[in-house]
Each structure stands twice: as C-alpha cells, then as structure tokens.
Motif scaffolding. Structure first.
Motif, PDB file in Angstrom:
ATOM      1  N   THR A  25      -2.941  -2.745   3.428  1.00 35.31           N
ATOM      2  CA  THR A  25      -1.861  -2.685   4.406  1.00 35.31           C
ATOM      3  C   THR A  25      -2.445  -2.726   5.805  1.00 35.31           C
ATOM      4  N   PHE A  26      -1.647  -3.236   6.720  1.00 36.33           N
ATOM      5  CA  PHE A  26      -2.028  -3.297   8.124  1.00 36.33           C
ATOM      6  C   PHE A  26      -1.093  -2.411   8.938  1.00 36.33           C
ATOM      7  N   ASN A  27      -0.291  -1.616   8.230  1.00 35.64           N
ATOM      8  CA  ASN A  27       0.773  -0.818   8.816  1.00 35.64           C
ATOM      9  C   ASN A  27       0.424   0.670   8.818  1.00 35.64           C
ATOM     10  N   GLN A  28       0.529   1.293   9.971  1.00 39.53           N
ATOM     11  CA  GLN A  28       0.195   2.708  10.134  1.00 39.53           C
ATOM     12  C   GLN A  28       1.027   3.604   9.220  1.00 39.53           C
ATOM     13  N   SER A  29       2.332   3.404   9.185  1.00 37.66           N
ATOM     14  CA  SER A  29       3.207   4.257   8.360  1.00 37.66           C
ATOM     15  C   SER A  29       2.857   4.146   6.884  1.00 37.66           C
ATOM     16  N   SER A  30       2.583   2.937   6.427  1.00 44.93           N
ATOM     17  CA  SER A  30       2.217   2.741   5.020  1.00 44.93           C
ATOM     18  C   SER A  30       0.900   3.434   4.692  1.00 44.93           C
ATOM     19  N   LEU A  31      -0.053   3.346   5.611  1.00 36.65           N
ATOM     20  CA  LEU A  31      -1.345   3.995   5.385  1.00 36.65           C
ATOM     21  C   LEU A  31      -1.178   5.516   5.339  1.00 36.65           C
ATOM     22  N   LEU A  32      -0.418   6.063   6.263  1.00 29.22           N
ATOM     23  CA  LEU A  32      -0.186   7.511   6.268  1.00 29.22           C
ATOM     24  C   LEU A  32       0.563   7.961   5.012  1.00 29.22           C
ATOM     25  N   THR A  33       1.495   7.153   4.546  1.00 27.66           N
ATOM     26  CA  THR A  33       2.220   7.471   3.312  1.00 27.66           C
ATOM     27  C   THR A  33       1.246   7.566   2.138  1.00 27.66           C
ATOM     28  N   GLN A  34       0.313   6.635   2.056  1.00 26.58           N
ATOM     29  CA  GLN A  34      -0.660   6.652   0.963  1.00 26.58           C
ATOM     30  C   GLN A  34      -1.581   7.872   1.062  1.00 26.58           C
ATOM     31  N   ILE A  35      -2.024   8.193   2.251  1.00 22.53           N
ATOM     32  CA  ILE A  35      -2.866   9.380   2.438  1.00 22.53           C
ATOM     33  C   ILE A  35      -2.110  10.621   1.966  1.00 22.53           C
TER      34      ILE A  35
END
Length: 161
Positions: free
Chosen positions: A84-94
């Motif tokens: 992903t290149f999306n901040q929200s998606s990355l934070l969701t995964q974390i």
C-alpha cells in the motif's frame, strides 16, 4: 510500551518491463540493505517480528534484514495488505498486530512510510529515503493506539556511506 520500526524498501530497478510489485532491487538496494541492517543490528539484540509487503523490492530488503538479524521463519510474515502507498491503510495493518508483540518491524512503500513516520512520531522528514529506517517508541499497550510517539533513531544510507 510498543516499538515500531519502519523501513522503506531498497532502491529498485526500472530496468525490467514488469508490473510494479515485481520490480527487483538494484545493486545499490542490496548494498544499502546490508549497510542499514548491519548498523541496526547494533541496536537490536533480541528477537523481532518482521512484516513485509509482498512486492519483490520490499521482500528482498526484508530478507536482508531477516538474515542479518537471524530472524526465525515464524517471525517473518509476508502480508499482502502492506503493498500500500496509503497512510491510513498502513496504520490499519499495524493496528492488527497482536498486543503481546512489543516490537514490530515493517517493510513497505512511500508515500505511506513517510506519512506514518511524520504523523505518529515526534520528528518530521520530507521523505524517508529508500532503505531508510525509523524507530518510534510509544507509551501504549495497544497497536491501535499509536500516537505521540518518540522517534528515537533514523538510519539513512546517505548518512552511513
């Protein structure tokens, strides 16, 4: 306390006519991976959980760290959602990380990596470079509650060459 270690994948090659997620590292990407993983090893003396994007350039970078840090196979996880290149998606995964895990190392992509570092740490960067590593500590027990982190280390290849 939680420790998040974010690493942007190494320098990739545009030499081949392949899909974005299939682009491999170039020689500099491998060299920088060795350089940063060797420097990071001085700070990491215990087991760590690694999550990586399945993109070839991220996986190859993560594999260098896995080998250098002697990470066990069960602690090395390829997660398709990290492509992903999306901040929200990355934070969701974390946020999906088990609460019992106290240190998580993630290999991923910009602009998401730079945006996450800037939004949850206490230092900002215009751009996390390829193979750039940032460690952020949090006073929390929950991976869904990452805010007001303390950025404790940045390792960028240009500073170590």
């Amino acid at each position: 306390m939680k420790r998040l270690i974010l690493v942007r994948h190494g320098k990739s090659s545009w030499k081949y006519d392949v899909a974005d997620d299939k682009r491999p590292l170039k020689k500099r990407g491998f060299a920088d991976g060795e350089l940063i993983s060797e420097a990071f090893k001085r700070f990491q003396d215990h087991p760590i959980l690694i999550w990586t994007s399945p993109a070839v350039r991220a996986y190859e970078t993560a594999k260098i760290f896995k080998d250098k840090l002697e990470v066990e196979d069960q602690d090395f996880v390829i997660k398709s959602q990290l492509y992903t290149f999306n901040q929200s998606s990355l934070l969701t995964q974390i946020g999906t990380c088990e609460p019992s895990v106290n240190e998580l190392m993630i290999f991923g992509h910009n602009p998401a990596m730079t945006q996450v570092v800037n939004s949850i740490g206490d230092k900002t960067f215009s751009n996390i470079p390829t193979t750039g590593l940032t460690i952020i500590d949090f006073e929390t027990r929950d991976w869904n509650d990452l805010k007001n982190g303390k950025t404790i280390l940045n390792l960028f290849p240009k500073n170590l060459r």
